[in-house]
Design an enzyme around this catalytic site. Structure first.
Site, mmCIF file in Angstrom:
data_model
loop_
_atom_site.group_PDB
_atom_site.id
_atom_site.type_symbol
_atom_site.label_atom_id
_atom_site.label_comp_id
_atom_site.label_asym_id
_atom_site.label_seq_id
_atom_site.Cartn_x
_atom_site.Cartn_y
_atom_site.Cartn_z
ATOM 1 N N ASN A 142 13.268 94.628 58.125
ATOM 2 C CA ASN A 142 13.078 93.606 59.054
ATOM 3 C C ASN A 142 13.262 94.131 60.651
ATOM 4 O OD1 ASN A 142 12.994 91.582 60.856
ATOM 5 N ND2 ASN A 142 14.660 89.895 59.643
ATOM 6 N N CYS A 145 13.088 90.756 64.180
ATOM 7 C CA CYS A 145 13.909 89.401 64.162
ATOM 8 C C CYS A 145 14.095 88.819 65.574
ATOM 9 C CB CYS A 145 15.216 89.146 63.049
ATOM 10 S SG CYS A 145 16.846 87.850 63.644
ATOM 11 N N GLY A 259 2.762 79.200 59.312
ATOM 12 C CA GLY A 259 2.310 77.807 59.302
ATOM 13 C C GLY A 259 0.948 77.665 58.699
HETATM 14 O O1 RRO Z 1 18.459 84.784 60.752
HETATM 15 C C1 RRO Z 1 17.035 83.680 61.862
HETATM 16 O O2 RRO Z 1 17.566 84.192 62.416
HETATM 17 C C2 RRO Z 1 15.661 85.728 61.785
HETATM 18 C C3 RRO Z 1 14.993 86.051 61.419
HETATM 19 BR BR1 RRO Z 1 16.215 87.409 59.877
HETATM 20 C C4 RRO Z 1 13.986 86.265 61.077
HETATM 21 O O3 RRO Z 1 13.495 87.434 60.690
HETATM 22 N N1 RRO Z 1 12.997 85.758 61.978
HETATM 23 C C5 RRO Z 1 13.401 84.484 62.138
HETATM 24 O O4 RRO Z 1 12.813 83.794 62.916
HETATM 25 N N2 RRO Z 1 14.830 84.236 62.402
#
Ligand code: RRO
Length: 322
Positions: A142, A145, A259
């Site tokens: 990831n 984020c 979506g």
């Molecule tokens: O945990 C989050 O706030 C979060 C993560 Br890790 C992510 O990869 N994408 C997102 O929209 N929220």
């Protein structure tokens, strides 16, 4: 008490879907962090295992140390989706290995573990910890984020993504999927860097950075984290465009998401160049959405825009020259 699962399981035609050497029953998976399989098992009991909504399960992001996540409020609903500012709460690597991994290993589908760190060394440590675990089929990095300070450090710039892959690739033979951000100048350039430096697949889109104002505190953001990540129908057309752009740039398998609510939406992403489709926000509304979408997709079949008898487009385009 356990709840009743109502939807029928995706009836697969016997066809299997190959993805990075992993065999899947259909092309629908979950978006990381949008389906809590452990909580769902508590709610639905073992019926969840018979009716599991996804062909592979992608875990919520794991970090080296435990995290509490962002202060509340963490969600804002939109007419066409939502904004989240969860801030990746998790038990950390040790807690995940001790508590979550044994439970997730009982799921009837391959497990993909999503990891995040704030430096290539941290990500390499996480990857190395999962490299020897037979329960884990693949890893998703990831680097996208939007809700933590360091979330995009390695994902918004092709050079940083390349350096991350150089640190991580030697630590595992398992497939590495790089989760791309839409919050950068060129997701396709980041995908190309990932491909050149040893990634096995890319997934996109993560959420788009957005904001909502607090209706009762003028000038103040609603979300405890200030900004958040927009998901749901609002981002579907953006996901389609970015998947197409990435497909034109790399040969890697693509997990497309953004979506998706129906089999038609999934078909569109596949037609844009995705190999698998992720379902995220829709699972909050209907935990079995993945199953329904897989069934709908199968009914649509391939080349659904064509008239089967003639292979002509079902609705001809209006000539621009007349
Ligand atoms: O945990 C989050 O706030 C979060 C993560 Br890790 C992510 O990869 N994408 C997102 O929209 N929220």
């Amino acid at each position: 008490m356990s709840f009743v699962l109502r939807s029928s399981q995706a009836q697969t035609s016997g066809r299997r879907y190959g993805f990075c050497g992993i065999e899947l029953a259909h092309p629908i998976v979950n978006g990381s962090g949008t389906f809590d399989a452990i909580a769902a098992r508590r709610a639905f009991g073992d019926a969840l295992l018979d009716r599991f909504p996804f062909a592979a399960f992608v875990s919520k992001t794991v970090t080296l140390e435990p995290r509490q996540g962002n202060p509340p409020p963490r969600l804002w609903e939109l007419g066409a989706g939502m904004i989240n500012s969860i801030g990746l709460p998790n038990k950390g690597l040790a807690g995940y290995l001790a508590d979550d991994l044994p439970q997730l290993a009982e799921l009837p589908v391959p497990l993909i573990v999503n990891v995040m760190g704030s430096s290539p060394d941290q990500v390499a440590t996480l990857v190395a910890a999962f490299a020897e675990r037979d329960e884990v089929a693949a890893l998703e990095l990831n680097i996208s984020c939007p809700n933590v300070r360091t979330g995009l450090l390695m994902g918004a710039d092709p050079g940083e993504t390349a350096a991350l892959l150089d640190a991580v690739r030697p630590r595992t033979a398992k497939p590495l999927i790089v989760k791309l951000t839409p919050n950068c100048a060129s997701p396709a350039a980041v995908a190309a860097a990932a491909e050149q430096h040893g990634a096995d697949a890319v997934s996109l889109v993560n959420t788009l950075r957005g904001m909502a104002m607090d209706p009762r505190r003028p000038g103040e953001p609603w979300l405890g984290g200030g900004t958040g990540g927009v998901s749901g129908p609002a981002v579907r057309t953006i996901a389609l465009a970015q998947v197409r752009e990435v497909r034109e740039r790399v040969r890697l398998p693509i997990v497309g998401m953004g979506g998706v609510q129906t089999g038609r939406h999934a078909r569109d992403l596949l037609d844009a160049g995705a190999d698998l489709v992720g379902v995220g926000t829709e699972s909050f509304r209907d935990p079995l959405a993945g199953n329904r979408i897989a069934v709908e997709l199968q009914r649509i079949g391939a080349n659904s825009g064509m008239n089967g008898a003639t292979s002509q487009p079902a609705r001809p385009r209006i000539s621009q020259n007349s």
